[in-house]
Design a protein around this motif. Structure first.
Motif, mmCIF file in Angstrom:
data_model
loop_
_atom_site.group_PDB
_atom_site.id
_atom_site.type_symbol
_atom_site.label_atom_id
_atom_site.label_comp_id
_atom_site.label_asym_id
_atom_site.label_seq_id
_atom_site.Cartn_x
_atom_site.Cartn_y
_atom_site.Cartn_z
ATOM 1 N N LEU A 227 10.722 4.053 0.445
ATOM 2 C CA LEU A 227 11.425 5.169 -0.199
ATOM 3 C C LEU A 227 12.209 5.999 0.810
ATOM 4 C CD1 LEU A 227 8.755 6.365 -2.802
ATOM 5 C CD2 LEU A 227 10.872 5.092 -3.246
ATOM 6 N N ALA A 228 11.620 6.218 1.991
ATOM 7 C CA ALA A 228 12.318 6.973 3.040
ATOM 8 C C ALA A 228 13.567 6.222 3.508
ATOM 9 C CB ALA A 228 11.374 7.232 4.207
ATOM 10 N N ALA A 229 13.464 4.912 3.657
ATOM 11 C CA ALA A 229 14.615 4.110 4.081
ATOM 12 C C ALA A 229 15.725 4.153 3.033
ATOM 13 C CB ALA A 229 14.176 2.667 4.338
ATOM 14 N N VAL A 230 15.359 4.056 1.755
ATOM 15 C CA VAL A 230 16.351 4.128 0.674
ATOM 16 C C VAL A 230 17.023 5.489 0.664
ATOM 17 C CG1 VAL A 230 16.614 4.151 -1.840
ATOM 18 C CG2 VAL A 230 15.276 2.358 -0.756
ATOM 19 N N LEU A 231 16.253 6.542 0.851
ATOM 20 C CA LEU A 231 16.810 7.895 0.881
ATOM 21 C C LEU A 231 17.783 8.057 2.041
ATOM 22 C CD1 LEU A 231 16.771 10.678 -0.423
ATOM 23 C CD2 LEU A 231 14.883 11.288 1.065
ATOM 24 N N LEU A 232 17.447 7.513 3.198
ATOM 25 C CA LEU A 232 18.337 7.606 4.357
ATOM 26 C C LEU A 232 19.612 6.783 4.165
ATOM 27 C CD1 LEU A 232 15.825 7.430 7.333
ATOM 28 C CD2 LEU A 232 17.235 9.382 6.650
ATOM 29 N N LEU A 233 19.481 5.613 3.548
ATOM 30 C CA LEU A 233 20.650 4.744 3.373
ATOM 31 C C LEU A 233 21.630 5.279 2.335
ATOM 32 C CD1 LEU A 233 19.013 1.203 3.466
ATOM 33 C CD2 LEU A 233 20.560 2.195 5.153
ATOM 34 N N PHE A 234 21.126 5.757 1.224
ATOM 35 C CA PHE A 234 21.999 6.116 0.109
ATOM 36 C C PHE A 234 22.208 7.612 -0.054
ATOM 37 C CE2 PHE A 234 20.247 1.958 -1.073
ATOM 38 C CZ PHE A 234 21.433 1.254 -1.186
ATOM 39 N N GLY A 235 21.340 8.432 0.465
ATOM 40 C CA GLY A 235 21.487 9.874 0.333
ATOM 41 C C GLY A 235 20.949 10.371 -0.994
ATOM 42 N N GLY A 236 20.778 11.683 -1.085
ATOM 43 C CA GLY A 236 20.169 12.287 -2.262
ATOM 44 C C GLY A 236 21.050 12.279 -3.497
ATOM 45 N N GLY B 296 0.834 -1.189 0.000
ATOM 46 C CA GLY B 296 0.000 0.000 0.000
ATOM 47 C C GLY B 296 0.874 1.246 0.000
ATOM 48 N N ALA B 297 0.223 2.399 -0.004
ATOM 49 C CA ALA B 297 0.949 3.674 -0.032
ATOM 50 C C ALA B 297 1.852 3.862 1.184
ATOM 51 C CB ALA B 297 -0.046 4.821 -0.157
ATOM 52 N N PRO B 298 1.406 3.530 2.404
ATOM 53 C CA PRO B 298 2.301 3.721 3.561
ATOM 54 C C PRO B 298 3.578 2.874 3.487
ATOM 55 C CG PRO B 298 0.047 3.413 4.307
ATOM 56 C CD PRO B 298 0.066 3.136 2.841
ATOM 57 N N GLU B 299 3.451 1.658 2.996
ATOM 58 C CA GLU B 299 4.623 0.793 2.881
ATOM 59 C C GLU B 299 5.609 1.328 1.849
ATOM 60 O OE1 GLU B 299 1.483 -0.450 2.728
ATOM 61 O OE2 GLU B 299 1.332 -1.733 4.493
ATOM 62 N N ILE B 300 5.090 1.790 0.709
ATOM 63 C CA ILE B 300 5.951 2.329 -0.347
ATOM 64 C C ILE B 300 6.670 3.583 0.145
ATOM 65 C CG2 ILE B 300 5.968 3.378 -2.637
ATOM 66 C CD1 ILE B 300 3.702 1.430 -3.381
ATOM 67 N N ILE B 301 5.947 4.451 0.866
ATOM 68 C CA ILE B 301 6.564 5.666 1.413
ATOM 69 C C ILE B 301 7.662 5.308 2.408
ATOM 70 C CG2 ILE B 301 6.134 7.701 2.852
ATOM 71 C CD1 ILE B 301 3.362 7.863 1.480
#
Length: 61
Positions: free
Chosen positions: A12-21, A4-9
């Motif tokens: 995405l937040a975890a990927v952003l935190l792990l790899f950076g912008g 669902g939308a909460p899981e996808i968000i």
């Protein structure tokens, strides 16, 4: 049982935190390039053009 939308968000937040912008666009570019190469190989399209050499002249055309 799908995502669902909460899981996808959250993902995405975890990927952003792990790899950076800065790293994410580079990863997406590499992923896109790999997918294009995979599709081209499935269709029998080669990146390398064959080189034909004339026997008389010894020059590549």
């Amino acid at each position: 049982m799908g995502l669902g939308a909460p899981e996808i968000i959250l993902i995405l937040a975890a990927v952003l935190l792990l790899f950076g912008g800065k790293k994410i666009p580079e990863m997406m570019k590499g992923l896109g390039k790999g997918m294009k190469e995979f599709k081209d190989s499935q269709n029998g399209i080669s990146q390398e053009e064959p080189v034909i050499i004339k026997a008389e002249e010894g020059k590549a055309i």
